[in-house]
Design an enzyme around this catalytic site. Structure first.
Site, PDB file in Angstrom:
ATOM      1  N   GLY A 203       0.828  -1.209   0.000  1.00 48.93           N
ATOM      2  CA  GLY A 203       0.000   0.000   0.000  1.00 48.93           C
ATOM      3  C   GLY A 203       0.861   1.256   0.000  1.00 48.93           C
ATOM      4  O   GLY A 203       1.762   1.401  -0.826  1.00 48.93           O
TER       5      GLY A 203
ATOM      6  N   ASP B 266      -5.101  -5.299  -7.978  1.00 44.53           N
ATOM      7  CA  ASP B 266      -5.389  -5.965  -9.262  1.00 44.53           C
ATOM      8  C   ASP B 266      -4.683  -5.264 -10.415  1.00 44.53           C
ATOM      9  O   ASP B 266      -4.139  -5.918 -11.310  1.00 44.53           O
ATOM     10  CB  ASP B 266      -6.900  -5.986  -9.521  1.00 44.53           C
ATOM     11  CG  ASP B 266      -7.633  -6.789  -8.473  1.00 44.53           C
ATOM     12  OD1 ASP B 266      -7.034  -7.730  -7.925  1.00 44.53           O
ATOM     13  OD2 ASP B 266      -8.805  -6.470  -8.176  1.00 44.53           O
TER      14      ASP B 266
HETATM   15  O1  RIB Z   1      -9.796  -6.613  -5.642  1.00 44.29           O
HETATM   16  C1  RIB Z   1     -10.970  -5.856  -5.732  1.00 44.29           C
HETATM   17  C2  RIB Z   1     -12.121  -6.710  -6.139  1.00 44.29           C
HETATM   18  O2  RIB Z   1     -12.387  -7.631  -5.112  1.00 44.29           O
HETATM   19  C3  RIB Z   1     -13.419  -5.965  -6.349  1.00 44.29           C
HETATM   20  O3  RIB Z   1     -13.590  -5.479  -7.650  1.00 44.29           O
HETATM   21  C4  RIB Z   1     -14.465  -6.974  -5.932  1.00 44.29           C
HETATM   22  O4  RIB Z   1     -15.239  -7.467  -6.980  1.00 44.29           O
HETATM   23  C5  RIB Z   1     -13.699  -8.085  -5.241  1.00 44.29           C
HETATM   24  O5  RIB Z   1     -13.660  -9.192  -6.027  1.00 44.29           O
END
Ligand code: RIB
Length: 297
Positions: free
Chosen positions: A209, A239
């Site tokens: 973070g 992500d």
């Molecule tokens: O990492 C974030 C994601 O985690 C979100 O978009 C939500 O859908 C969960 O899966």
């Protein structure tokens, strides 16, 4: 020709409530706003890579419902190949109920169709895994399917990146098979319980973070500090880091360069509301780097 990246993972619709106060048990509070937008760790990682121009396919499942249709159209419009996304009848598309407050976010997931990614379905898609240069996975879909996909990737000498989120017990065999692990700090601590910690540490790119990113190179810890940005929503930051890291590796960058690039992508992602909205294109990254005097990698 760009190298091929395949993501296997979850596809969700995110139902997001913003609130100043998180309700205690039995309490009702008023939220400040509500919005619905595409999410799911697998889809987020695929979209992050697509926005960076990657040749990207997503293996996953949606339900035979309105959210499923909307998510499929959205993925295709963003340049993700949806040929390996199965529509499952009589099951709801995965959703994430997200509460955003000043302090942080909390998420409840209903997996729905995401639970229908079985080892058998993964076997049906062996060809697409075999044709890939990189396979990127997370743990929001059944572990048996993840294990099967990693097994097939290894059979075809495909590089494997595992984002172990949400964390759960993993076999040492799986941890040995992957090339890179991209956990956050909490997930990294848990990983050490599941196998030889020195073997695991060597594969970890740990996202911390606001404290940046770290990894081991020749037994020395390398640390890349975070970039100062105005944080609006941290959902999807990890992500986008994963998607960008895979893209950078596929372009021949080394681990440090790939982390530097993914760090920028993660930082830009949190400056917008919603997991995918803030994920940057190369042009946005270039402008940001120019403004900040950061070398564009
Ligand atoms: O990492 C974030 C994601 O985690 C979100 O978009 C939500 O859908 C969960 O899966």
């Amino acid at each position: 020709m760009p190298k091929k990246i395949t993501v296997l993972g979850s596809i969700n619709m995110d139902l997001v409530t913003k609130t100043d106060t998180i309700p205690k048990v039995g309490e009702t509070v008023k939220g400040t706003s509500f919005f619905i937008n595409p999410g799911g760790k697998g889809a987020n990682q695929a979209i992050a890579a697509a926005k960076l121009g990657a040749d990207i396919s997503l293996i996953g499942c949606v339900g035979d419902d309105e959210f499923g249709n909307q998510l499929l159209s959205h993925l295709a419009a963003e340049g993700v190949s949806t040929d390996y996304i199965k529509k499952v009848s009589n099951v709801s598309t995965g959703i994430a109920s997200i509460t955003l407050s000043a302090s942080d976010n909390s998420i409840i997931i209903v997996s729905g169709a995401n639970d229908y990614i079985t080892p058998k379905l993964v076997e049906e898609y062996e060809n697409i895994i075999a044709q890939s240069d990189i396979l990127l996975l997370q743990l929001e879909v059944p572990l048996l399917a993840v294990e099967k996909a990693v097994e097939l990737a290894k059979k075809h000498e495909v590089l494997v990146i595992l984002n172990p989120a949400p964390i759960q017990p993993l076999s040492e065999n799986l941890l040995k098979s992957v090339d890179f692990l991209i956990p956050n700090e909490h997930e990294q601590k848990e990983l050490f319980k599941y196998g030889n910690s020195s073997m695991i540490a060597k594969k970890c790119i740990t996202t911390r973070g606001s404290k940046g990113v770290s990894f081991y190179q020749n037994d020395k810890e390398v640390h890349i500090p975070s970039l100062k940005v105005d944080v609006l929503d941290t959902t999807g930051a990890g992500d986008s880091f994963n998607g960008a890291f895979a893209v950078a590796l596929s372009e021949g960058k080394d681990t440090k360069e790939a982390c530097h690039f993914a760090n920028i992508v993660g930082a830009l992602t949190v400056t917008n509301l919603g997991a995918q909205t803030g994920m940057p294109t190369r042009k946005v990254i270039q402008t940001f780097c120019k403004e900040r005097g950061i070398p564009f990698v």
